[in-house]
Write an enzyme that holds these catalytic residues in place. Structure first.
Site, mmCIF file in Angstrom:
data_model
loop_
_atom_site.group_PDB
_atom_site.id
_atom_site.type_symbol
_atom_site.label_atom_id
_atom_site.label_comp_id
_atom_site.label_asym_id
_atom_site.label_seq_id
_atom_site.Cartn_x
_atom_site.Cartn_y
_atom_site.Cartn_z
ATOM 1 N N ASP A 157 0.867 -1.185 0.000
ATOM 2 C CA ASP A 157 0.000 0.000 0.000
ATOM 3 C C ASP A 157 0.901 1.231 0.000
ATOM 4 O O ASP A 157 2.105 1.122 0.273
ATOM 5 C CB ASP A 157 -0.900 -0.008 1.255
ATOM 6 C CG ASP A 157 -1.810 1.219 1.326
ATOM 7 O OD1 ASP A 157 -2.323 1.644 0.274
ATOM 8 O OD2 ASP A 157 -2.003 1.765 2.428
ATOM 9 N N TYR B 23 -0.777 8.512 -2.381
ATOM 10 C CA TYR B 23 -0.767 8.248 -3.816
ATOM 11 C C TYR B 23 -1.939 8.982 -4.487
ATOM 12 O O TYR B 23 -1.882 9.304 -5.654
ATOM 13 C CB TYR B 23 -0.955 6.745 -4.095
ATOM 14 C CG TYR B 23 0.263 5.860 -3.925
ATOM 15 C CD1 TYR B 23 1.422 6.309 -3.292
ATOM 16 C CD2 TYR B 23 0.249 4.554 -4.415
ATOM 17 C CE1 TYR B 23 2.516 5.466 -3.151
ATOM 18 C CE2 TYR B 23 1.340 3.710 -4.286
ATOM 19 C CZ TYR B 23 2.473 4.162 -3.642
ATOM 20 O OH TYR B 23 3.548 3.325 -3.501
ATOM 21 N N GLY B 24 -2.981 9.174 -3.713
ATOM 22 C CA GLY B 24 -4.237 9.702 -4.266
ATOM 23 C C GLY B 24 -4.131 11.060 -4.923
ATOM 24 O O GLY B 24 -4.971 11.441 -5.729
ATOM 25 N N CYS C 132 -4.457 -1.288 -2.021
ATOM 26 C CA CYS C 132 -4.587 0.155 -2.192
ATOM 27 C C CYS C 132 -5.547 0.376 -3.359
ATOM 28 O O CYS C 132 -5.268 -0.088 -4.476
ATOM 29 C CB CYS C 132 -3.201 0.720 -2.505
ATOM 30 S SG CYS C 132 -3.191 2.469 -2.932
ATOM 31 N N ASN C 133 -6.649 1.039 -3.086
ATOM 32 C CA ASN C 133 -7.633 1.296 -4.162
ATOM 33 C C ASN C 133 -7.023 2.179 -5.250
ATOM 34 O O ASN C 133 -7.279 1.995 -6.434
ATOM 35 C CB ASN C 133 -8.860 2.016 -3.602
ATOM 36 C CG ASN C 133 -9.686 1.156 -2.680
ATOM 37 O OD1 ASN C 133 -10.683 0.589 -3.081
ATOM 38 N ND2 ASN C 133 -9.260 1.032 -1.433
ATOM 39 N N THR C 134 -6.205 3.149 -4.826
ATOM 40 C CA THR C 134 -5.636 4.098 -5.789
ATOM 41 C C THR C 134 -4.680 3.377 -6.745
ATOM 42 O O THR C 134 -4.716 3.604 -7.956
ATOM 43 C CB THR C 134 -4.879 5.219 -5.031
ATOM 44 O OG1 THR C 134 -5.718 5.693 -3.976
ATOM 45 C CG2 THR C 134 -4.525 6.359 -5.945
ATOM 46 N N CYS D 202 -10.920 3.480 0.290
ATOM 47 C CA CYS D 202 -9.477 3.641 0.537
ATOM 48 C C CYS D 202 -9.154 2.751 1.732
ATOM 49 O O CYS D 202 -9.903 2.746 2.724
ATOM 50 C CB CYS D 202 -9.176 5.104 0.850
ATOM 51 S SG CYS D 202 -7.499 5.388 1.463
ATOM 52 N N THR D 203 -8.056 2.004 1.636
ATOM 53 C CA THR D 203 -7.782 1.010 2.679
ATOM 54 C C THR D 203 -7.350 1.645 4.010
ATOM 55 O O THR D 203 -7.278 0.956 5.023
ATOM 56 C CB THR D 203 -6.715 0.006 2.207
ATOM 57 O OG1 THR D 203 -5.547 0.731 1.780
ATOM 58 C CG2 THR D 203 -7.224 -0.831 1.051
ATOM 59 N N HIS D 204 -7.052 2.924 4.003
ATOM 60 C CA HIS D 204 -6.770 3.605 5.275
ATOM 61 C C HIS D 204 -8.070 3.841 6.068
ATOM 62 O O HIS D 204 -8.037 3.941 7.295
ATOM 63 C CB HIS D 204 -6.128 4.984 5.034
ATOM 64 C CG HIS D 204 -4.677 4.960 4.679
ATOM 65 N ND1 HIS D 204 -4.220 4.541 3.447
ATOM 66 C CD2 HIS D 204 -3.568 5.319 5.387
ATOM 67 C CE1 HIS D 204 -2.895 4.649 3.413
ATOM 68 N NE2 HIS D 204 -2.478 5.119 4.578
HETATM 69 N N1 DGL Z 1 -4.681 3.369 0.960
HETATM 70 C C1 DGL Z 1 -4.805 3.872 -0.335
HETATM 71 C C2 DGL Z 1 -6.065 3.552 -1.063
HETATM 72 O O1 DGL Z 1 -6.677 2.543 -0.774
HETATM 73 C C3 DGL Z 1 -4.079 5.065 -0.807
HETATM 74 C C4 DGL Z 1 -4.268 6.336 -0.134
HETATM 75 C C5 DGL Z 1 -3.293 7.340 -0.660
HETATM 76 O O2 DGL Z 1 -2.091 7.086 -0.574
HETATM 77 O O3 DGL Z 1 -3.724 8.382 -1.164
HETATM 78 O O4 DGL Z 1 -6.468 4.264 -1.940
#
Ligand code: DGL
Length: 266
Positions: free
Chosen positions: A13, A45-46, A76-78, A186-188
């Site tokens: 992630d 990453y978003g 990570c969805n992004t 988002c996995t966070h």
């Molecule tokens: N945890 C991430 C997701 O699922 C990325 C969040 C990020 O880095 O912007 O999208």
């Protein structure tokens, strides 16, 4: 590459968010060895370009493959929505991705109005647009970019005032708009569920994809005859390229000795 069943599952992630997925995988597949990679230095990453997200995802995959991972979970969805197609074409290993569970929300909604909280990179991706277009036309999707949430989590400000007021500003408008299902894209964000529940009470159902990703991981391991059949206690390693404290917050006490800080140039 010759893959052995006892080789680890690799999970990456942009930071510590994917540990929410790692926990689901470990609960469903306790005999599997795992390696978790948190690219916290490059979070979020978003807010990055598609090209940057792809390059970072390739870099993460290469590291996990050097460590002999037999399957990679893009937790990570992004990264999934922007890069998984390229990863699948480039590397000869099964990939599992995570996408916002809007299809499930569309099945569950009674008001035909669903909310999705995700990063800009996910909401602007072609894959997300494609999935949204498969939903019944009656479903209204309210998209919210969770700007700032990942940064607060990565800087251990999960229970801060700033977090509370950001969440309130993103989520309370949904309550006036008849939303009855909120997708965490988002996995966070699963780490924010207690705080989100405080805002929405019973009015909005919260939906995330963690369990589904773990089930899919199991199914793909089975399909490729890669399930670890060894009865030895499984081993788990965590790698991060910032500092240990943030990942320690989200891992079990007994696993904290297994956290390694990566060299500066990673
Ligand atoms: N945890 C991430 C997701 O699922 C990325 C969040 C990020 O880095 O912007 O999208």
């Amino acid at each position: 590459m010759i893959k052995s069943n006892s080789f680890p599952i690799g999970v990456f992630d942009s930071g510590i968010g994917g540990t929410s997925i790692w926990k689901e995988i470990n609960a469903l597949l306790p005999l599997e060895n795992t390696i978790y990679l948190a690219d916290s230095k490059n979070a979020p990453y978003g807010e990055k370009s598609k090209e940057d997200i792809i390059n970072l995802s390739i870099k993460n995959t290469e590291l996990l493959l050097q460590k002999k991972c037999k399957l990679i979970v893009v937790a990570c969805n992004t990264a999934t929505t922007n890069a998984i197609k390229i990863l699948r074409n480039k590397f000869d290993v099964p990939f599992i991705g995570i996408e916002p569970a809007i299809k499930l929300a569309a099945l569950n909604t009674k008001t035909n109005t669903i909310g999705i909280l995700a990063t800009k990179g996910t909401l602007n991706s072609e894959l997300f647009e494609k999935t949204s277009n498969t939903l019944n036309k009656e479903i209204i999707i309210k998209e919210i970019i969770g700007k700032g949430l990942v940064e607060l989590i990565e800087s251990k400000k999960i229970n801060s005032k700033e977090m509370k007021s950001l969440l309130l500003s993103y989520i309370s408008p949904l309550m006036k708009e008849n939303v009855d299902c909120l997708v965490l894209g988002c996995t966070h964000y699963p780490y924010l569920i207690p705080q989100i529940k405080e805002i929405v009470g019973n009015q909005i159902q919260i939906i995330d994809s963690g369990r589904a990703v773990a089930k899919q991981t199991k199914a793909i391991l089975e399909k490729n005859s890669l399930i670890n059949s060894s009865l030895e206690t499984s081993s788990h390693q965590f790698f991060i390229n910032t500092n240990k404290e943030v990942i320690e917050m989200f891992t079990d006490n007994k696993l904290q000795k297994n956290i390694t800080i990566l060299e500066k140039d990673f």
